[in-house]
Each structure stands twice: as C-alpha cells, then as structure tokens.
Design a protein around this motif. Structure first.
Motif, PDB file in Angstrom:
ATOM      1  N   PHE A 261      44.925  24.114  53.637  1.00 45.14           N
ATOM      2  CA  PHE A 261      43.867  24.689  54.463  1.00 45.14           C
ATOM      3  C   PHE A 261      42.536  24.025  54.177  1.00 45.14           C
ATOM      4  CE2 PHE A 261      44.346  27.081  50.592  1.00 45.14           C
ATOM      5  CZ  PHE A 261      43.056  27.338  50.167  1.00 45.14           C
ATOM      6  N   ASN A 262      41.506  24.423  54.922  1.00 41.68           N
ATOM      7  CA  ASN A 262      40.154  23.890  54.732  1.00 41.68           C
ATOM      8  C   ASN A 262      39.152  25.047  54.696  1.00 41.68           C
ATOM      9  OD1 ASN A 262      39.524  24.608  57.457  1.00 41.68           O
ATOM     10  ND2 ASN A 262      40.412  22.685  58.173  1.00 41.68           N
ATOM     11  N   LEU A 263      37.873  24.734  54.550  1.00 44.31           N
ATOM     12  CA  LEU A 263      36.860  25.790  54.476  1.00 44.31           C
ATOM     13  C   LEU A 263      36.768  26.588  55.773  1.00 44.31           C
ATOM     14  CD1 LEU A 263      33.867  24.169  52.528  1.00 44.31           C
ATOM     15  CD2 LEU A 263      35.669  25.667  51.674  1.00 44.31           C
ATOM     16  N   ALA A 264      36.997  25.947  56.918  1.00 43.79           N
ATOM     17  CA  ALA A 264      36.977  26.667  58.191  1.00 43.79           C
ATOM     18  C   ALA A 264      38.051  27.749  58.204  1.00 43.79           C
ATOM     19  CB  ALA A 264      37.184  25.698  59.355  1.00 43.79           C
ATOM     20  N   ASP A 265      39.230  27.424  57.682  1.00 40.05           N
ATOM     21  CA  ASP A 265      40.315  28.405  57.627  1.00 40.05           C
ATOM     22  C   ASP A 265      39.951  29.578  56.719  1.00 40.05           C
ATOM     23  OD1 ASP A 265      41.839  26.696  59.251  1.00 40.05           O
ATOM     24  OD2 ASP A 265      42.720  25.685  57.513  1.00 40.05           O
ATOM     25  N   VAL A 266      39.299  29.287  55.601  1.00 41.90           N
ATOM     26  CA  VAL A 266      38.854  30.347  54.691  1.00 41.90           C
ATOM     27  C   VAL A 266      37.870  31.264  55.410  1.00 41.90           C
ATOM     28  CG1 VAL A 266      37.584  30.833  52.556  1.00 41.90           C
ATOM     29  CG2 VAL A 266      39.239  28.972  52.610  1.00 41.90           C
ATOM     30  N   ALA A 267      36.954  30.676  56.171  1.00 43.50           N
ATOM     31  CA  ALA A 267      35.969  31.472  56.917  1.00 43.50           C
ATOM     32  C   ALA A 267      36.657  32.343  57.969  1.00 43.50           C
ATOM     33  CB  ALA A 267      34.939  30.551  57.571  1.00 43.50           C
ATOM     34  N   ILE A 268      37.634  31.787  58.670  1.00 37.46           N
ATOM     35  CA  ILE A 268      38.340  32.542  59.703  1.00 37.46           C
ATOM     36  C   ILE A 268      39.067  33.733  59.091  1.00 37.46           C
ATOM     37  CG2 ILE A 268      40.251  32.451  61.360  1.00 37.46           C
ATOM     38  CD1 ILE A 268      39.328  29.481  61.892  1.00 37.46           C
ATOM     39  N   VAL A 269      39.789  33.513  58.020  1.00 36.91           N
ATOM     40  CA  VAL A 269      40.525  34.605  57.362  1.00 36.91           C
ATOM     41  C   VAL A 269      39.552  35.650  56.809  1.00 36.91           C
ATOM     42  CG1 VAL A 269      42.030  35.166  55.399  1.00 36.91           C
ATOM     43  CG2 VAL A 269      42.575  33.226  56.876  1.00 36.91           C
ATOM     44  N   SER A 270      38.459  35.204  56.216  1.00 34.09           N
ATOM     45  CA  SER A 270      37.452  36.141  55.697  1.00 34.09           C
ATOM     46  C   SER A 270      36.826  36.944  56.824  1.00 34.09           C
ATOM     47  CB  SER A 270      36.356  35.377  54.943  1.00 34.09           C
ATOM     48  OG  SER A 270      36.898  34.676  53.848  1.00 34.09           O
ATOM     49  N   GLY A 271      36.554  36.286  57.944  1.00 34.68           N
ATOM     50  CA  GLY A 271      35.985  36.980  59.097  1.00 34.68           C
ATOM     51  C   GLY A 271      36.925  38.036  59.650  1.00 34.68           C
ATOM     52  N   VAL A 272      38.210  37.716  59.739  1.00 35.02           N
ATOM     53  CA  VAL A 272      39.194  38.698  60.205  1.00 35.02           C
ATOM     54  C   VAL A 272      39.239  39.883  59.246  1.00 35.02           C
ATOM     55  CG1 VAL A 272      41.661  39.102  60.598  1.00 35.02           C
ATOM     56  CG2 VAL A 272      40.567  37.053  61.535  1.00 35.02           C
ATOM     57  N   ALA A 273      39.231  39.607  57.933  1.00 30.63           N
ATOM     58  CA  ALA A 273      39.233  40.692  56.945  1.00 30.63           C
ATOM     59  C   ALA A 273      38.007  41.591  57.114  1.00 30.63           C
ATOM     60  CB  ALA A 273      39.291  40.114  55.531  1.00 30.63           C
ATOM     61  N   LEU A 274      36.845  41.008  57.369  1.00 31.47           N
ATOM     62  CA  LEU A 274      35.634  41.804  57.586  1.00 31.47           C
ATOM     63  C   LEU A 274      35.736  42.656  58.848  1.00 31.47           C
ATOM     64  CD1 LEU A 274      32.850  39.267  56.569  1.00 31.47           C
ATOM     65  CD2 LEU A 274      33.393  41.431  55.428  1.00 31.47           C
ATOM     66  N   LEU A 275      36.315  42.109  59.907  1.00 31.20           N
ATOM     67  CA  LEU A 275      36.488  42.893  61.139  1.00 31.20           C
ATOM     68  C   LEU A 275      37.440  44.066  60.914  1.00 31.20           C
ATOM     69  CD1 LEU A 275      36.656  40.178  63.942  1.00 31.20           C
ATOM     70  CD2 LEU A 275      34.766  41.716  63.383  1.00 31.20           C
ATOM     71  N   ILE A 276      38.497  43.842  60.167  1.00 33.00           N
ATOM     72  CA  ILE A 276      39.433  44.927  59.859  1.00 33.00           C
ATOM     73  C   ILE A 276      38.724  45.991  59.026  1.00 33.00           C
ATOM     74  CG2 ILE A 276      41.528  45.530  58.569  1.00 33.00           C
ATOM     75  CD1 ILE A 276      42.628  42.750  59.458  1.00 33.00           C
TER      76      ILE A 276
END
Length: 164
Positions: free
Chosen positions: A132-147
């Motif tokens: 993965f890359n930093l963009a993927d980390v941001a996407i997963v973190s963003g989804v976790a925040l939305l949940i």
C-alpha cells in the motif's frame, strides 16, 4: 473551524504528503534499484506497480481500461467532494478530506504513470499482506472516521427542549 475547511485542509495535506512520498521514494531514494528495504522483520519498503484498484482488483491492462478506472474514481471522488462540502461535523469533514485526498493521489498516479505506485509491505512468515501507499492509509483512516462519526450520538441544537 467549519467541517468543510477541516476537510479541504486534510485533502490538501493528504495529496501533498502522498505525492511527495512517492516522488521521493521513486526519483530521489531510487527504491526500484534498492528494494526490498527491510525496516523490520515484518515490514519492508518495496516498489510495486498496481494497475488495478485495491488488492490489484480489476487490473487495467490497456488505455481504455485505465480510462474507465479513472472515470469511476473521479465520479466517486466528485460524490465524496459534494458530501464533504455538506459535512455536518468536523470528524466527517476530516474523514472525507482524507478519502478524497487519497483517491486523488492514486488517480494522479493512474493518469500520469498508468498504474498506482505502492511501497509498504507487511508480512509474517509466508503470509503477505497487500502492498500500500500513504494515499491508501488516508483512505482507510477516513473510512474509519466516517464510521466512528456515524456511531456517535447526535448533538441536539442549543435551546431545544428535551421534553415529551
């Protein structure tokens, strides 16, 4: 600070950090010639060219397929950007900004290189987690925040009675 501004700042920071990290690893550090760089017994930095989306699903092998992935990515990003513009909480704004910034970082790669550059590889023994890359980390973190934001109880507006 308004949720929209929080999201836009997160979007910009994510996009800048992701692209700076990729450019540095590829063109300054020269990861392709030095790989794998072992940081821990379970974590390496490598250079993987992902022609598809997460977990290399739907690999785009030609220009038409790459264009289709790019159009789908940009359509989803536009929807998320509209959601960001209307975000009601700072947590939702932050989460959406991370997701959109990460999606745009990967879309830029796909448009510029024809693939998404991935670097970080967790593994234990013969079990290998995806790269993965930093963009993927941001996407997963963003989804976790939305949940997280969706599970929080809604605050009542000030002055509203809590009666019957």
């Amino acid at each position: 600070m308004r949720p929209r501004l929080v999201g836009l700042l997160a979007l910009a920071a994510t996009l800048i950090a992701d692209q700076a990290n990729k450019l540095w690893l590829i063109f300054v550090f020269g990861i392709e010639a030095r790989q794998p760089v072992r940081l821990a017994p379970f974590f390496d930095v490598i250079y993987a060219k992902n022609p598809g989306i997460s977990y290399s699903l739907f690999p785009a092998q030609n220009g038409v397929q790459r264009l289709l992935l790019l159009v789908v990515t940009l359509a989803a990003t536009a929807f998320l950007g509209f959601w960001l513009w209307r975000a009601a909480t700072k947590i939702a704004g932050l989460g959406l900004g991370l997701i959109v910034g990460g999606a745009l970082g990967n879309a830029y790669d796909r448009l510029t290189y024809g693939f998404v550059a991935d670097f970080y590889h967790f593994h234990v023994g013969s079990f290998s987690w995806y790269v993965f890359n930093l963009a993927d980390v941001a996407i997963v973190s963003g989804v976790a925040l939305l949940i997280y934001d969706s599970w929080r109880p809604a605050k009542k507006p000030q002055g509203q009675a809590t009666g019957q």
